[in-house]
Design an enzyme around this catalytic site. Structure first.
Site, short mmCIF file in Angstrom:
data_model
loop_
_atom_site.label_atom_id
_atom_site.label_comp_id
_atom_site.label_asym_id
_atom_site.label_seq_id
_atom_site.Cartn_x
_atom_site.Cartn_y
_atom_site.Cartn_z
CG HIS A 295 52.47 -8.65 -20.52
ND1 HIS A 295 53.75 -9.17 -20.63
CD2 HIS A 295 52.54 -7.38 -20.99
CE1 HIS A 295 54.55 -8.24 -21.13
NE2 HIS A 295 53.84 -7.15 -21.38
CD GLU A 296 49.48 -5.33 -21.57
OE1 GLU A 296 50.09 -4.33 -21.16
OE2 GLU A 296 49.90 -6.04 -22.50
C1 7MK Z 1 53.45 -6.91 -26.35
C2 7MK Z 1 53.62 -2.59 -25.61
C3 7MK Z 1 52.96 -2.92 -24.30
C4 7MK Z 1 54.55 -6.22 -28.37
C5 7MK Z 1 54.22 -7.21 -27.46
C6 7MK Z 1 53.03 -5.64 -26.11
C7 7MK Z 1 53.36 -4.62 -27.05
C8 7MK Z 1 54.11 -4.93 -28.17
C9 7MK Z 1 52.23 -5.31 -24.86
C10 7MK Z 1 52.96 -3.21 -26.81
C11 7MK Z 1 52.96 -4.40 -23.89
N1 7MK Z 1 53.68 -2.18 -23.29
O1 7MK Z 1 52.36 -4.49 -22.63
O2 7MK Z 1 54.27 -4.83 -23.71
ZN ZN Z 2 54.55 -5.36 -21.91
#
Ligand code: 7MK
Ligand code: ZN
Length: 852
Positions: A295-296
């Site tokens: 995801h990241e």
């Molecule tokens: C996932 C924001 C970040 C809730 C679920 C994530 C967050 C909050 C990871 C923090 C993310 N941008 O990658 O979306």
């Molecule tokens: Zn995200």
């Protein structure tokens, strides 16, 4: 504007000034860190004369324009600066105290390391700035700190220079060549173990990969590194997207409000999504790490290269990136099992959000605290909306749309509408009506009626859609891709297609059908809607046995379980005997005996819906009867399938893979309910376990079935792991889900456990969040003690970490399905929170909506 007033999407206007370049200097010191920010500012609207910057919890040392003191006014959370100039250099010096920052937004300490979290609006806790995602600047960062304590000094982009300073200090300077909004800024300073590797991109560039973990954890970083390499390769192959810097860093920290953060070139992760080895992490943990690392990484294109114009557009990057991480997991592992997990999230959590006071469209229109909109609606329903476009366009056109999106918008901050337009233009599929998914909140429901005309050999489906009434919401018909399969009596697939269901009522005719088929509806959950259709039991049994889609078979099993439970709730209401239909019992035994199916899928099929999931299906629930009926159905099925469960358990124990373990542990859970002879099995598995999945599987069975050995196993587990925080989280979660009546006393006692801390979100979520979200029986105990307990905890957390408080309050604001007595006790707790003199914006928004 008052702090607590909502910001509206319709009030968006482009910034009057922008920042083209910012040079940041951090002098990290205890307790006060000094930040010098030198920005090249450009005026975009000639009529503007005052630059208004965001800032929170800062102490301002100086402001200068082009080297000279300048007239400025400090207001709560805003700095107004006279700036009737087109281009100027703005120097601001601020001071902050990272050690005192328990909100974990901006610059704070995680144990002994400095780290940052700036999304959504944390950068304004570092310096006064245009802290909005449509201001894109190039960042240069210089960090100075004590060398012995903080040997690694990290920020976004490429390392330009590092060296020693006086007094045992040193510095590093970083430059990020890509302009970015402030929410993607990151800084880390600390001492870590470092795992290094490289990735060669398809255009033959070598990228340095680094994973930083707390000292002593290097052996737990390998799975994260492998996951990163897989992500990079997958994005090249499936989405034609290549990484763009020479270095990619991941830092794992134990104090983190969320899962992880995609800061350009320097991801910061919750340790939960990095650290794993098979002794301490379950198969699910391994899977979670792979998906969050993915995801990241995928955000580098969907989020960073193309970002959001404003925070109302959050789903632009999050819905799309969740879709991408789901596809990544599905391409690498079981597509069906991954799909089942995603469907469960929508049905059990997103539908509940829609049914509660925080209901909002995937593109919200009014926000008080942005942190409250990192929701299952924006993320997971957002991903379903992307998935529907994928269904309507097909993979090839979808990928053309993605390519066009980047061709048009690389380097820009854009809207959800821009994304849909790219999809539309690349595919020539009309998505005008489809856009309603972005603007309308709530869960549509689709009711279905069948009609079969034997003479005409015609089969008809009459579909009707209704939207939930939500104030301020439009109520236009949705474009619903409705996937159906018609199955013949002998089990062959006659028709399999996606219907374009666009009107309030619509009839679809299938010709040349010579006997009434078995229909499979809303296959693969082709749209995030509720299906309203009275399935006959034999219809469901047919689907469970013969549907060609594995997901459809699972769907049928969920309906069979649910119906069996609700029928017994009725029996209790009517004072008649509870019973489980023989057909239901045989259907489950059949599944258990089917050795052709993926065991992980069978495990899903054999998972009884949780009490929470069942509550979600009801309008108003009689909770006590529901619990009794559910336990009864489980016991009946367990007793009927005892021999098969036992046999399958022992066979699966010989197999060493995640899928087999999933079913093996499901079987153990069922068996543990039958009688004492299986307690031995639980103990054996616990003490001989070679991995955390099996150890925890046994412990969960002991906990759920209240076995006599439960306390002993729990204390042995505690003694073994009390120095490993992430494993203690699992232990806290088990304590939190204990159905015993004294659970609240135990929770209070555990607040002073040496491994627990109210300052650490992982601990709070494990112990308290889990209790409220998953221990339905005790959280909603009619004596009201669960509500009392959570209210008291929230009062405390409101001061420590408002964002966390607002997350764990969720089960307490989703009360619409409970009886009046419970609702009034809940509201009493909410009122106490509303009356707090220093109630945070985060809780204010949720509590007032819930009480309205
Ligand atoms: C996932 C924001 C970040 C809730 C679920 C994530 C967050 C909050 C990871 C923090 C993310 N941008 O990658 O979306
Ligand atoms: Zn995200």
């Amino acid at each position: 504007m008052s702090q607590r007033e909502a910001k509206l999407l319709k009030d968006y206007s482009a910034p009057e000034y922008t920042v083209e370049h910012i040079a940041l200097k951090f002098e990290l010191n205890s307790p006060v860190t000094t930040i010098t920010a030198s920005s090249k500012v450009k005026r975009l609207k000639s009529e503007a004369v005052t630059l208004v910057l965001d800032g929170e919890s800062l102490s301002l040392v100086s402001v200068k324009i082009d080297g000279k003191d300048v007239e400025h006014k400090l207001e709560e959370n805003r700095l107004h600066i006279s700036a009737d100039v087109d281009d100027f250099l703005l120097d601001i010096v601020t001071e902050i105290e990272p050690e005192a920052n328990t909100a974990l937004e901006g610059l704070y300490m995680s144990d002994a390391a400095y780290c940052t979290q700036c999304e959504a609006e944390g950068f304004r806790r570092i310096t006064y700035y245009l802290d909005r995602p449509d201001v894109l600047a190039k960042f240069d960062v210089r960090i100075e700190a004590d060398k012995a304590q903080f040997p690694y000094l990290l920020s976004n982009g490429n390392l330009l220079e590092k060296g020693d300073l006086e007094d045992g200090r040193h510095f590093a300077s970083w430059q990020d060549p890509f302009p970015k909004p402030s929410y993607l800024f990151a800084l880390v300073a600390g001492d870590f173990d470092l795992l290094e590797d490289t990735f060669i991109t398809r255009s033959d560039r070598e990228v340095e990969l680094q994973v930083f973990v707390d000292k002593g954890n290097l052996n737990k970083a390998h799975h994260a590194m492998e996951s990163l390499k897989k992500s990079m390769k997958w994005d090249e192959e499936r989405f034609d997207l290549e990484y763009d810097l020479d270095i990619y860093m991941i830092v794992a920290v134990d104090f983190f409000n969320m899962g992880a953060m995609e800061n350009k070139g320097l991801n910061v992760f919750n340790t939960k999504y990095v650290l794993a080895d098979k002794e301490s992490a379950t198969d699910d943990d391994f899977h979670g790490i792979e998906s969050v690392i993915g995801h990241e990484y995928f955000h580098n294109w969907t989020g960073n290269r193309v970002t959001c114009r404003d925070w109302f557009q959050l789903s632009l990057k999050e819905g799309l990136t969740v879709f991408r991480d789901q596809e990544f997991s599905s391409d690498l592992g079981s597509r069906s099992v991954n799909r089942i997990h995603a469907i469960k999230v929508i049905r059990n959590h997103q539908f509940a959000e829609d049914a509660g006071p925080m209901a909002h469209p995937i593109r919200p229109e009014a926000v008080i605290e942005m942190n409250n909109f990192y929701t299952v609606t924006v993320y997971n329903k957002g991903a379903e909306v992307i998935r529907m476009m994928h269904t309507l366009l097909g993979e090839e056109n979808f990928q053309k749309g993605i390519a066009l999106y980047f061709e048009r918008h690389d380097g820009q901050a854009v809207t959800c509408d821009d994304f849909v337009s790219a999809m539309e233009d690349a595919s020539r599929v009309d998505l005008e009506q489809f856009r309603n998914w972005y603007s309308q909140a709530g869960t549509p429901s689709v009711s279905v009626a069948e009609e079969f005309d034997a003479k005409a050999q015609e089969y008809k489906l009459h579909l009707k859609q209704e939207r939930q009434a939500i104030s301020g919401n439009n109520d236009l018909p949705m474009h619903i891709p409705f996937d159906v399969e018609l199955i013949s009596e002998s089990g062959e697939s006659l028709v399999s297609k996606v219907l374009n269901f666009t009107e309030n009522s619509q009839t679809f005719v299938f010709t040349d059908i010579n006997a009434k088929p078995t229909v499979s509806l809303l296959q693969n959950f082709s749209a995030p809607v509720k299906l309203d259709f009275e399935f006959e039991l034999d219809h469901l049994v047919n689907l469970m046995r013969y549907a060609s889609s594995e997901v459809a078979r699972w769907e049928a099993s969920v309906s069979i379980f649910s119906n069996a439970i609700w029928n017994n709730v009725e029996a209790l209401k009517n004072n008649t005997n509870m019973q489980v239909n023989q057909v239901v019992l045989d259907a489950f035994k059949g599944m258990l005996l089917d050795s052709q199916l993926d065991p992980a899928l069978v495990a899903e099929v054999l998972t009884v819906p949780t009490t929470n999931e069942l509550v979600e299906q009801a309008i108003i629930v009689d909770l006590d009867k529901l619990i009794t009926a559910r336990e009864f159905v489980i016991d009946e099925i367990a007793a009927y399938c005892e021999d098969e469960l036992n046999a399958r358990y022992h066979l699966l124990k010989l197999v060493d893979n995640p899928s087999a373990r999933a079913l093996q542990n499901a079987c153990l859970n069922w068996l543990s309910r039958i009688d004492e002879q299986y307690e031995v099995l639980v103990e054996q598995q616990f003490y001989s376990a070679e991995n955390m999945t099996d150890a925890l599987g046994a412990l969960k069975a002991a906990n759920a079935s209240q076995l006599e050995c439960r306390n002993l196993l729990m204390s042995d587990f505690e003694a073994k792991w009390d120095q490993t925080p992430l494993v203690m989280d699992k232990w806290f979660m088990l304590e939190a889900t204990n159905k015993a009546d004294n659970v609240i006393d135990r929770l209070k006692e555990l607040a002073s456990h040496s491994a627990f801390s109210f300052q650490n979100p992982n601990r709070v979520r494990s112990l308290i969040g889990t209790f409220a979200a998953a221990n339905t029986e005790q959280f909603h105990n009619a004596n009201g003690e669960g509500y009392r307990y959570l209210t008291d905890v929230l009062k405390k957390l409101n001061d420590i970490n408002p964002q966390l408080a607002a997350r764990i309050i969720t089960p307490m604001i989703q009360f619409s399905k409970f009886d009046e007595q419970r609702q009034s006790m809940i509201k009493q707790g909410l009122q106490e929170l509303a009356d707090l003199p220093n109630l945070s914006k985060d809780l204010f928004e949720k509590v007032t909506k819930a009480l309205a």
